[in-house]
Every structure is written in structure tokens, then in C-alpha cells.
Design an enzyme around this catalytic site. Structure first.
Site, short mmCIF file in Angstrom:
data_model
loop_
_atom_site.label_atom_id
_atom_site.label_comp_id
_atom_site.label_asym_id
_atom_site.label_seq_id
_atom_site.Cartn_x
_atom_site.Cartn_y
_atom_site.Cartn_z
N ASP A 1 0.83 -1.21 0.00
CA ASP A 1 0.00 0.00 0.00
C ASP A 1 0.86 1.26 0.00
OD1 ASP A 1 -2.16 1.68 0.22
OD2 ASP A 1 -3.03 0.68 1.95
N CYS B 1 -5.85 4.01 -3.83
CA CYS B 1 -5.85 2.64 -3.31
C CYS B 1 -7.00 1.78 -3.83
CB CYS B 1 -5.90 2.65 -1.79
SG CYS B 1 -4.74 3.77 -0.99
N ASP C 1 -0.16 -0.55 -5.02
CA ASP C 1 -1.40 -0.05 -5.62
C ASP C 1 -1.24 1.34 -6.22
OD1 ASP C 1 -1.15 1.24 -3.18
OD2 ASP C 1 -3.14 0.71 -2.44
N ASN C 2 -0.43 2.19 -5.58
CA ASN C 2 -0.15 3.54 -6.10
C ASN C 2 1.13 4.04 -5.44
OD1 ASN C 2 -2.93 4.07 -4.13
ND2 ASN C 2 -0.98 4.94 -3.48
#
Length: 491
Positions: A36, A75, A266-267
Site C-alpha cells: 500500500d 488505493c 497499488d499507487n
């Protein structure tokens, strides 16, 4: 019976008796590790300070991508793409799923766990989920006991080992998602990354000093930034211990040679200029893939891929094709769309498999892709559409007349609060004003200007390139049924 005929029959019987055993298909398992808010903060990506032996071990035995990108830097929305192979503007999962944000995926979408379950796989989710509705992204099991907000990597890995080693002959798909290194500590819940770094049993705290940190060019080089990055590195080293344990489990159980492993984020990092942005720090992310069947391992590839390509790649490895879907046709019932008669049609993805690029350092067939971001939190409306083609990147800021919105955790971060208190004019490679007030069109040469400091969109010598990319982007929006394609015409 003559001897020749008898001999031939005996040979045929031998072939028949041994063929099923010798040609039995190898089990093809899948482990997808999604962390994350992590960028290129790992040893294998050139960071000489941070300790990430698990991620580095995976890179040494797989393929490390340098030009992999999420399609939306948020996310929940990004995870919808990871699990469907579809851009989120086409599925309705425009932003966060939780609380009052309430974005979710259309019921007609087939997610990866559903497709693999239909193909005979057992499926399990451990850690962060952040998707909706559950029945679209349903896993047969959720092993989240004792994982302390998805940050106790030792317990998460132990739960994974317990599930993997169960007496079950079916191939498996494990979706393993740490909440590290997302912000999550401090009195307001946002100010740091380590609320109580010593309270995760089984995890060895690895700490860093601010003076060790080399601040990347896209961030301001101030003391509070170094202090935040030191905590951020600690959270990454915490999640990495789970990666080490997962690799050891696969090796101990004999599944290292029959399991496709993917590691990704995710990012980008949870700092202004990365997360929620489609600038490179927000979308150019780590991706390491180990296909046990590939000939070359431990290589780096420049293939340009996105998270929309993950599901097609996984299904390619598993040799699974989604079940066709009934045709959808308009009826005479007030124009409503319903299942019509006719031949079922193949289920299609927006992405494509990149397995052929895993053994190639240079992959010219993978040199163009698209991105689509609309929301983070529901209060953060700022739709952007992006095309990267070769060395050029074009950003279409659809709501450019609005000031750029902040995620709650990014605004409250010591990094941004320091900018406000000092009244800084610069933020990394751009002015604070330019960060908050963006033009409708942005064009960058990523080779000459990797941190996107010089917008070429208004320079006469780049108008041909700009128009070419705009035409491609609009055609892609039409092809993927992007509702925001209308903004080209009336705004």
C-alpha cells in the site's frame, strides 16, 4: 495374430498406459502481493539505504519492471483494476469503496477470484481488501486473524502458510495485501507510519536515521521530509519481512516451482506529488514477476505495462479462459438492456498478457499505455486521462479550472504542513502554484525530463506530437466507454 501386429498392439498399450501420468498438467498456483503506497523504495530499485531482502530476493529470481504503472493512483480504485483487468472508469469503481465514498463495481464485471474459482481454484484473501461489492470480488476464505490492521507481516505470513499447506489438491490463488507503508499512526491517525512500531509480535523493527535519507528530486529537501521518509522506510522493511516468509513457505512446500508470484504497489508513496497524482512518482511503480516456467530469471525489462495487464497475464499463466457471457441487447421494455438471445460472447479485458516480455530486457511491443484517474476520496474530484507513448507523456486535466484537491493524510502530513508554514514557492521540480493550479494539457518528454518539470504542451515545435497523442487518447476513451470522453466537446 502375426508377430508384427502383436508387437504394435503391445507398444500402443504401453503408450496409452504411460501417457496420462507423464503428461499430467503441472499445478499452476498464483500469489499476488500488493503493498500500500510504495514507490521505488527497495534495494533492487537502486535505493542503497533501505533494507528489503525479500523484495530483492524476488527480483533476483524473477523479472523486475522499470516502466510498470498503475492506471489510477488511488488505493481502492487501483485495486479494482488489479482484480478485473478493466479500467475503473468502465466499471463504476471511480474511487474509495469504504464509508460515505461508496464507490463500487458493476455486478456484470468478472473479477479474478471468481474466474479462478470457476476454473477449479481455491482462493484466499489476507490483509487489505478495499473493494466493493464483496460478491463481485468474493474469495472463498479470508484469513485475517491477528494481523493487526494488516501490518503484522509475521502473522500475515503465518496465516498464509497455514492456508497454503492445507490438505487440498486444488491449485491456489492467494491475494496477500499489507497496509504498510500507508500512513496510519500519530494522534490524528495520519501524521506518521509507525503508531507503535514495537507492538507487532514476530516482526523485528528496522529503523533509519533522517541523516541517512537521500530525498528524491520530486520532494522538497527539508528535515521533516527526511524524518517522514525514515519512518516510511521502517514500514517498508516491516512488510518486507512477510515477503521473506512467503518465499520461504513456497520453497519449503515445493510450490516455488509451480507458483506465479507478483509483487506490486497499488499507487505511489503517500506524499504530495505522488499518491493521487498521475505524475510519474504516483503511477510509475515497482512490479516484480516470477514465472517459474520462464527461461531467463533475474532480469530487468523496460516493457511498458499497467495494472490492467495483470489479470490477463495471470490467466495466461494458468491457462484459464473466462466463461463467455450472454449477449446484452436492448429490448422493447422501455429501452432497458437485458440478456438477449444469441450466441454467448467472449469475456474481454482492457489489458493484455505480458508473459512474452518477462524474458526480454527490451520489449518494443510494449511501448504505449493509458491511465485514468477520477476520484480518491469522494470530495477529491479531479479527472485525469493519460497516454504514455514511447518517451512522451500527455495528461488531459479535465477539471483543470479546479485547484488540485488533497487527500486527508497528504494535507496533514508534516511534509505539506512544512511547505505551508514556510510559505515555500517550490515543491520538488515545480512551483507550489503549478502543483495546485494545472493547465488543461500537459506534455512531457520523460527521457529528457523524468520528473516532469517542463510542460511542452504549449511549445510550437511539439504541437504535432500533442495532437497525435490527444487523438489516440480520445479514441481509447471511446473504445473503453469512458463517460468523460464527452468533456472534449463541451468543456
Amino acid at each position: 495374430m502375426n508377430r508384427c501386429l502383436y508387437a504394435m498392439l503391445c507398444l500402443l498399450l504401453v503408450c496409452v498406459s504411460v501417457t496420462p501420468a507423464s503428461a499430467a498438467p503441472q499445478q499452476k498456483n498464483v500469489l499476488v502481493i500488493v503493498v500500500d503506497d510504495q514507490g521505488f523504495q527497495a534495494g533492487c530499485y537502486g535505493n542503497k539505504v533501505i533494507k528489503t531482502p525479500g523484495i530483492d530476493m524476488l527480483a533476483e529470481s524473477g523479472t523486475r519492471f522499470t516502466r510498470a504503472h498503475c492506471t489510477t493512483a488511488s488505493c481502492s480504485a487501483s485495486r479494482s483494476v488489479i482484480m478485473t483487468g478493466l479500467y475503473n472508469h468502465a466499471t463504476g469503481h471511480y474511487g474509495h469503496a469504504h464509508s460515505y465514498n461508496h464507490f463500487s463495481t458493476y455486478t456484470t464485471v468478472k473479477s479474478l477470484p471468481i474466474i479462478l474459482e470457476e476454473a477449479g481454484y481455491r482462493t484466499c484473501s489476507i490483509g487489505k481488501y478495499h473493494l466493493a461489492p464483496e460478491y463481485v470480488y468474493h474469495f472463498q476464505e479470508y484469513r485475517n486473524q491477528g494481523i493487526q490492521g494488516n501490518r503484522n507481516s509475521a502473522k500475515m505470513a503465518a496465516n498464509a502458510k497455514e492456508w497454503i499447506t492445507e490438505d487440498d489438491d486444488r491449485p491456489f490463488f492467494l491475494y496477500y495485501c499489507s497496509s504498510d507503508p500507508h500512513r496510519g499512526g500519530g494522534p490524528d491517525g495520519y501524521s506518521n507510519f509507525n503508531d507503535d512500531p514495537d507492538h507487532y509480535p514476530g516482526v523485528t523493527p528496522i529503523t533509519y536515521k533522517p541523516e541517512q535519507i537521500v530525498v528524491p528530486p520530486w520532494l522538497p529537501n527539508h528535515q521533516e521530509v527526511k524524518e517522514e521518509l525514515a519512518e516510511y522506510y521502517q514500514a517498508i522493511s516491516r512488510l518486507d519481512q512477510g515477503v521473506v516468509s512467503l518465499i520461504n513457505t513456497l520453497k519449503e512446500t515445493g510450490h516455488w516451482e509451480d507458483t506465479l508470484v507478483m509483487f506490486l504497489s497499488d499507487n505511489g508513496p503517500p506524499f504530495p506529488g505522488a499518491k493521487t497524482n498521475l505524475y510519474q512518482p504516483g503511477m510509475n511503480l515497482p512490479l516484480i514477476v516470477r514465472d517459474p516456467t520462464q527461461e531467463k530469471q533475474g532480469i530487468t525489462t523496460d516493457a511498458l505495462v499497467t495494472w490492467a495487464d495483470l489479470v490477463p497475464t495471470i490467466l495466461d499463466y494458468c491457462e484459464v479462459t473466462p466463461k463467455p457471457v450472454p449477449p446484452i441487447r436492448p429490448t422493447e421494455n422501455n429501452g432497458k438492456r437485458t440478456t438477449g438471445r444469441g450466441k454467448p460472447v467472449p469475456y474481454k479485458f482492457h489489458g493484455r498478457s505480458f508473459r512474452s516480455a518477462l524474458s526480454k530486457e527490451h520489449a518494443p511491443d510494449y511501448d504505449e499505455h493509458y491511465a485514468s484517474h477520477t476520484f480518491h476520496e469522494i470530495t477529491m474530484y479531479y479527472p485525469m486521462r493519460v497516454i504514455i507513448s514511447g518517451k512522451y507523456k500527455y495528461i488531459f486535466n479535465i477539471a483543470h479550472e479546479l485547484p488540485y484537491p488533497f487527500a486527508s493524510d497528504l494535507y496533514r502530513s508534516p511534509t505539506w504542513q512544512g511547505v505551508l508554514k514556510r510559505g515555500d514557492k517550490m515543491y520538488g521540480q515545480r512551483t507550489v502554484y503549478a502543483y495546485l493550479n494545472r493547465p488543461r494539457h500537459e506534455l512531457y518528454d520523460l527521457v529528457a525530463d523524468p520528473y516532469e518539470g517542463k510542460n511542452l504542451a504549449f511549445e510550437p515545435e511539439h504541437q504535432e506530437t500533442l495532437e497525435k497523442l490527444q487523438k489516440k487518447l480520445k479514441a481509447w476513451q471511446e473504445k473503453t466507454k469512458d463517460p468523460w470522453v464527452l468533456k472534449w466537446e463541451y468543456e
